[in-house]
Design a protein around this motif. Structure first.
Motif, PDB file in Angstrom:
ATOM      1  N   ALA A  53      -3.877   1.411   9.848  1.00  0.00           N
ATOM      2  CA  ALA A  53      -4.397   2.583   9.131  1.00  0.00           C
ATOM      3  C   ALA A  53      -5.717   3.078   9.698  1.00  0.00           C
ATOM      4  N   SER A  56      -6.122   6.752  11.218  1.00  0.00           N
ATOM      5  CA  SER A  56      -6.060   7.790  10.185  1.00  0.00           C
ATOM      6  C   SER A  56      -7.338   7.813   9.355  1.00  0.00           C
ATOM      7  N   ASP A  60     -10.060  10.927   8.911  1.00  0.00           N
ATOM      8  CA  ASP A  60     -10.299  11.455   7.571  1.00  0.00           C
ATOM      9  C   ASP A  60     -11.769  11.370   7.178  1.00  0.00           C
ATOM     10  N   HIS A 117     -14.946   8.296   0.136  1.00  0.00           N
ATOM     11  CA  HIS A 117     -14.972   9.587   0.815  1.00  0.00           C
ATOM     12  C   HIS A 117     -16.047   9.629   1.895  1.00  0.00           C
ATOM     13  N   THR A 180       1.049   3.853   5.885  1.00  0.00           N
ATOM     14  CA  THR A 180       0.340   4.906   6.620  1.00  0.00           C
ATOM     15  C   THR A 180       1.270   6.054   6.966  1.00  0.00           C
ATOM     16  N   GLU A 181       2.499   5.739   7.365  1.00  0.00           N
ATOM     17  CA  GLU A 181       3.411   6.784   7.833  1.00  0.00           C
ATOM     18  C   GLU A 181       4.023   7.579   6.679  1.00  0.00           C
ATOM     19  N   TYR A 182       4.323   6.914   5.555  1.00  0.00           N
ATOM     20  CA  TYR A 182       5.050   7.591   4.481  1.00  0.00           C
ATOM     21  C   TYR A 182       4.184   7.956   3.280  1.00  0.00           C
ATOM     22  N   LEU A 183       3.010   7.348   3.134  1.00  0.00           N
ATOM     23  CA  LEU A 183       2.115   7.720   2.040  1.00  0.00           C
ATOM     24  C   LEU A 183       0.782   8.196   2.618  1.00  0.00           C
ATOM     25  N   ASP A 184      -0.191   7.329   2.639  1.00  0.00           N
ATOM     26  CA  ASP A 184      -1.520   7.693   3.119  1.00  0.00           C
ATOM     27  C   ASP A 184      -2.249   6.400   3.454  1.00  0.00           C
ATOM     28  N   TRP A 185      -3.216   6.462   4.371  1.00  0.00           N
ATOM     29  CA  TRP A 185      -3.944   5.244   4.753  1.00  0.00           C
ATOM     30  C   TRP A 185      -4.628   4.593   3.555  1.00  0.00           C
ATOM     31  N   ARG A 186      -5.011   5.383   2.541  1.00  0.00           N
ATOM     32  CA  ARG A 186      -5.707   4.846   1.379  1.00  0.00           C
ATOM     33  C   ARG A 186      -4.835   3.848   0.607  1.00  0.00           C
ATOM     34  N   TRP A 187      -3.510   4.005   0.701  1.00  0.00           N
ATOM     35  CA  TRP A 187      -2.621   3.085   0.002  1.00  0.00           C
ATOM     36  C   TRP A 187      -2.610   1.693   0.617  1.00  0.00           C
TER      37      TRP A 187
END
Length: 546
Positions: A53, A56, A60, A117, A180-187
């Motif tokens: 992740a 990404s 961000d 953030h 990372t690929e299907y949701l978001d790096w934060r997950w």
């Protein structure tokens, strides 16, 4: 003989009351293993889940290339540096309480990191994750050690735990790629919150901590400063060695300072009234051999993870998900080696009869990777190597952990478990830095020399070096660097087998008696029993027989 309370005790002249285990094992102990396994898996996979992740997250949060390493370094510094303190806190405050505190803190830090953030807030959250992991990991292993004492059950439990310790890093790569690929790096951070909450509920229901009353030794503050300071210095030096090189003054200063602090720590532990790490734990030949074997094996294994991730993604162009799935066979092999081979054989053969063949198998798998071509070769090279390394690590991890924690007095179980985790964490840091330095320096020398040769050849024929030719030279140079570094890793793995074969001389553990006595054949059994009798003399009269 007289008994007291629900747990029972015996008394003998000159020793005072000695508590004994209940005649019947806890019927919820296997649910307790599930809880411990979930928590340990969360800690282990978090060391690698963020790696995929990272690109990404860098985009961000607008991190610079120089600062992005702190997403990894902040976690490893806090985790590796505070493990001994976390283990001793578990012994003093109670293993179950420390375990549950670690779960709550780890979940909160993960939520903070997922919501970050700014890069600074993410770095702080990762450091907090490492600090609470340093509470969680040793308390989990010490709970396992004190929950499972009977030979066959202990072997099975440690087989499962060893499979998680060895395969968790690969699972982290898979989970990181999917999230990372299907949701978001934060997950990759948020996913820890529901896992930790589930483990917290299970811990309250199923975990049991034998909390003895009476006076507890005080925390060795001077030992904390010296020991944790030395470990932080060495781990930080390893992380800085990758971008700066081993000859950099900062790296050398940190390494020398870390060694000096650890030397002072060892001197103080021999004189401290309540040492952070009682020296009889590391003076035992079998236990110290297990610690060294763990550290050396992890050096080689982490190097393989680093290079194979880069090879699959950069050289072969795999996606993050495909890269993670490519490690599945090794994860399966670790599970088989740990739960189906080591767990079944440990009660019948000496631990080194598993460690040495495991190291040879893993070294063979690593050596096979020194023949990796630039062209795709997953089926012919990567897959066989993964299966060999996975089976080998499964044969190493389980007996190493069982040997390192066998025969330890309950009041030292936490710090002993922390020492096992420290060997694993410091070994990973050294392996990543050392083997990466070897690979990058070798690749740079190869690419520089061969680009000059290719350019001269093209000029002699009246042409210029084409981008395709340059790309071929660069990829070949990168893979050549992998070959050299993995060859070093193979040699280090053989050294781990040699250390295990020479230093770990314990025989096969025997079945515990009906009261859960310490296993015969375990390292330091007599010492542990004597230490526990000495420890029990400090308890007040209210803990003795009526």
């Amino acid at each position: 003989m007289s008994s007291t309370g629900s747990t029972g005790s015996t008394s003998s002249p000159g020793t005072g009351p000695i508590p004994i285990s209940p005649s019947a094992p806890d019927p919820r102990r296997w649910w307790a293993l599930v809880v411990i396994a979930i928590a340990q898996l969360m800690v282990v996979l978090d060391a690698t889940i963020v790696n995929i992740a990272l690109p990404s997250a860098q985009r961000d949060l607008h991190m610079s290339d120089g600062n992005r390493q702190w997403v990894i370094t902040a976690y490893t510094l806090a985790f590796g540096g505070l493990l001994l303190l976390g283990g001793r806190i578990a012994d003093l405050a109670g293993r179950k309480r420390t375990f549950m505190t670690g779960l709550v803190g780890f979940a909160a830090a993960s939520a903070l990191g997922g919501a970050a953030h700014t890069s600074g807030l993410l770095f702080m959250a990762r450091a907090l994750q490492g600090a609470f992991a340093a509470l969680l990991a040793p308390s989990a292993l010490s709970l396992l050690t004190t929950t499972f004492t009977v030979g066959k059950e202990r072997a099975k439990a440690f087989g499962i735990y060893g499979a998680i310790a060895g395969g968790g890093a690969a699972i982290g790569l898979i989970a990181g790629g999917l999230l990372t690929e299907y949701l978001d790096w934060r997950w990759c951070l948020y996913v820890n919150v529901p896992i930790a909450l589930a483990a917290l509920l299970g811990a309250g229901a199923f975990l049991h901590d034998d909390r003895r009353r009476g006076e507890r030794p005080r925390l060795d503050i001077r030992g904390v400063i010296l020991g944790c300071g030395g470990l932080v210095s060495i781990v930080y030096a390893c992380s800085e060695a990758e971008p700066r090189g081993w000859g950099d003054p900062l790296v050398l200063g940190l390494l020398c300072g870390g060694v000096a602090l650890l030397a002072a720590f060892a001197w103080w532990q021999s004189r401290a009234p309540s040492p952070l790490l009682p020296l009889q734990i590391v003076r035992d030949r079998n236990r110290s051999g297990a610690f060294l074997t763990m550290g050396l094996a992890v050096i080689a294994m982490f190097g393989m993870f680093l290079f194979m991730t880069y090879y699959l993604q950069v050289v072969l162009g795999y996606s993050p998900v495909k890269t993670g799935l490519a490690f599945l066979p090794m994860t399966a092999a670790i599970i088989v080696g740990s739960t189906q081979i080591s767990a079944r054989l440990l009660n019948h053969v000496p631990p080194r009869a598993l460690m040495v063949p495991g190291a040879v198998l893993a070294a063979g798998g690593l050596f096979l990777l020194t023949f990796l071509p630039v062209e795709p070769a997953y089926a012919s090279h990567v897959l066989p190597a993964e299966l060999l390394v996975g089976l080998g690590m499964g044969l190493i991890f389980m007996p190493v952990m069982a040997t390192a924690t066998a025969g330890v007095a309950p009041h030292d179980a936490g710090v002993t478990s922390a020492t096992v985790n420290t060997a694993q964490q410091v070994g990973g840091s050294i392996g990543t830095a050392l083997l990466n330095t070897i690979a990058t320096s070798t690749s740079a020398a190869y690419i520089t020399a061969h680009l000059k040769t290719a350019a001269a050849t093209a000029a002699a024929t009246g042409g210029a070096l084409t981008p395709a030719a340059r790309d071929t030279v660069v990829k070949t140079g990168v893979v050549h660097g992998f070959h050299v570094a993995i060859a070093w890793g193979s040699g280090i793995m053989l050294l781990a087998g040699l250390v295990g074969g020479i230093m770990v001389t314990a025989g096969p553990p025997k079945q515990a008696g009906p009261l859960g006595d310490v296993q015969a054949g375990a390292p330091g059994t007599e010492t542990a029993e004597a230490e526990e009798r000495h420890h029990m003399r400090a308890y007040g009269p209210e803990d003795g027989p009526p």
